[in-house]
Design an enzyme around this catalytic site. Structure first.
Site, mmCIF file in Angstrom:
data_model
loop_
_atom_site.group_PDB
_atom_site.id
_atom_site.type_symbol
_atom_site.label_atom_id
_atom_site.label_comp_id
_atom_site.label_asym_id
_atom_site.label_seq_id
_atom_site.Cartn_x
_atom_site.Cartn_y
_atom_site.Cartn_z
ATOM 1 N N ARG A 68 0.852 -1.189 0.000
ATOM 2 C CA ARG A 68 0.000 0.000 0.000
ATOM 3 C C ARG A 68 0.880 1.228 0.000
ATOM 4 N NH1 ARG A 68 -5.136 -1.249 3.802
ATOM 5 N NH2 ARG A 68 -5.871 -3.002 2.576
ATOM 6 N N THR A 69 0.565 2.125 -0.929
ATOM 7 C CA THR A 69 1.317 3.370 -0.963
ATOM 8 C C THR A 69 0.812 4.271 0.146
ATOM 9 O OG1 THR A 69 1.335 3.157 -3.364
ATOM 10 C CG2 THR A 69 2.080 5.230 -2.438
ATOM 11 N N GLN A 70 1.583 4.370 1.215
ATOM 12 C CA GLN A 70 1.172 5.278 2.286
ATOM 13 C C GLN A 70 1.817 6.628 2.108
ATOM 14 O OE1 GLN A 70 -1.162 4.278 3.840
ATOM 15 N NE2 GLN A 70 -0.970 2.263 4.752
#
Lengths: 276, 236
Positions: free
Chosen positions: B13-15
């Site tokens: 997940r691109t946080q």
């Protein structure tokens, strides 16, 4: 066609290279009541003959709106036709949702054809017993396609399917060259004449036929009964011979007056078009 | 690391974005669309990469510009390549135009946002098809617009006001480029992640061209810079 030892399932070839089940499915189309389609550069008209089982029952719906720019007329097993219409509607809606754009009718027709082909190559399925006349608009103009139970599809200027469609085809063959430039109303008139040909002497009224139109600036819509009856009366064709252009003769029904002065005569006895 | 809501086998997940591009500016002009972007790829506050191409062609009719995470833009390019490939495989005279591409990307971005795994980009899509000019943007959460002039990131604050004053329907190519350069110069002065190496892309009915990278002339000889401490003795 007669029964033979190669016609039990669709995945059996005959020695002559035929798939009898697919051909039987196409017979089912020929037995259904007639449906015709014709197009100009900007409009497509679909028309069909509605037969009710009895006076007590309603007429079967044979024309379906698939999207604002696509409609379909069917002949054959109406239930199969309904299922395929639902598939077409679903494809159109999904494409519209993703791309905010109408699904090009040529692509829908190919998807439909591929779906029909699957049923000719699975031993646990049967072909769809319905022929579809798909009318639609896309960036390149107005189109009319015929989708066959075999999975083939063809584009047409005008076509007729179902019982006694040969009479309509003969009429359309006489006239089709002028269709590209026809106005919308002339197309509808020709559709009514073509339907009348399939009725073989029966009176043409709006309770026996349904007309639908789609065109540039006109979303696919089925004309209501009053409009159709008014058109029939206006063209004064309920029992009369088709006048080639306007200026029709009497109103009285039933009598076969020979009115065709110009293009009428030579059409009978021509070679039958390919009956798929 | 295990939490109540996720486990080790969870999807990536691109946080936070890592390597990012800054603003894109796009305008409609007389013959089509003009889009400008600099070639910087920042790694936080470091200007790490200075030859990043952030303007790309999509099919016959469209141009896409991306700001935000560069790796996510590369992912988007792969999605678009596949989309155009399938479109071409139909081989039927129909083709996806900029409006269709814009809406497709809107669906992609919004669906990723719903999974809490966004593609960390703001995209600008422009193009011309059958004489119709189209210019739109999509953000990482799926917010989408269509307009005569579009910008992402800092461009919204520094370029759009200029465009609101000076954009016209019938800009010529030269006028359009001058207008974009005015906006890009402004961004160069005021946006810390801007670099002085930009490309301008033009798309018309005939096709697309992306310019070679070039630099803008800047002016630093302001009077206030001559004696900067004149009003505050002791400061530097």
């Amino acid at each position: 066609m007669f029964r033979n030892q190669y016609d039990t399932d669709v995945t059996t070839w005959s020695p002559a290279g035929r798939l009898f089940q697919v051909e039987y499915a196409m017979e089912a189309v020929k037995q259904g009541s007639a449906a015709i389609g014709l197009r100009s550069k900007t409009h497509v008209v679909l028309a069909c003959v509605n037969k009710a089982n009895s006076e007590l029952s309603s007429h079967q719906r044979k024309i379906f709106k698939v999207d604002d720019h696509i409609g379909v007329a069917i002949a054959g097993l109406t239930a199969d036709g309904r299922v395929l219409s639902r598939y077409m509607r679903s494809e159109c809606i999904n494409y519209g949702y993703t791309y905010e754009s109408p699904l090009p009718v040529g692509r829908l027709v190919v998807q439909l054809a591929d779906k029909a082909q699957v049923c000719t190559q699975r031993s646990w399925k049967r072909p769809y017993g319905v022929g579809l006349l798909v009318a639609g608009l896309d960036e390149s103009g107005a189109h009319l396609y015929y989708n066959c139970p075999s999975g083939n599809y063809f584009e047409y200027q005008a076509f007729a399917i179902g019982s006694r469609s040969q009479a309509a085809k003969t009429y359309l063959e006489r006239k089709f060259e002028k269709f590209p430039e026809s106005s919308r109303d002339d197309l509808v008139k020709d559709a009514l004449f073509a339907i009348r040909e399939t009725l073989q002497g029966e009176k043409l009224t709006s309770s026996v036929c349904t007309i639908a139109v789609v065109g540039v600036g006109e979303a696919f819509n089925i004309l209501d009964q009053e409009t159709v009856q008014a058109l029939i009366n206006e063209f004064e064709i309920s029992g009369e011979e088709a006048p080639t252009n306007e200026s029709a003769a009497e109103q009285a029904g039933g009598d076969a007056d020979s009115a065709p002065d110009q293009s009428g005569a030579a059409a009978e006895g021509e070679a039958a078009p390919m009956d798929i | 690391m295990d939490t109540l809501l996720s486990s080790e086998g969870d999807s990536q997940r691109t946080q936070y974005p890592y390597v990012t591009g800054t603003s894109i500016i796009g305008i409609k002009y007389k013959d089509g669309i003009l889009m400008a972007a600099d070639m910087g790829g920042s790694y936080g506050s470091t200007i790490r990469y200075k030859s990043v191409e952030r303007l790309k062609q999509v099919g016959k009719h469209s141009l896409i510009g991306a700001s935000g995470e560069i790796s996510d833009f590369q992912e988007i390019q792969k999605y678009l390549d596949e989309l155009i490939l399938h479109d071409n495989m139909w081989d039927d005279g129909n083709s996806l135009g900029p409006k269709e591409v814009h809406n497709y990307l809107t669906r992609v971005m919004y669906n990723r946002r719903n999974k809490f795994d966004p593609l960390w980009n703001s995209l600008v899509i422009g193009g011309v098809k059958n004489g119709q000019k189209y210019l739109g943007s999509v953000s990482m959460i799926g917010v989408h617009f269509e307009d005569d002039h579009i910008a992402t990131g800092f461009g919204n604050h520094l370029a759009r006001p200029i465009l609101r004053e000076e954009w016209r329907e019938d800009l010529s190519f030269e006028e359009g480029v001058k207008l974009l350069e005015k906006c890009m110069r402004n961004l160069l002065y005021r946006d810390r992640s801007a670099v002085n190496k930009l490309q301008i892309a033009k798309i018309t009915e005939e096709g697309l061209t992306v310019s070679q990278p070039y630099s803008l002339k800047t002016f630093w000889n302001f009077a206030a810079f001559q004696n900067p401490t004149v009003g505050a003795e002791g400061s530097w």
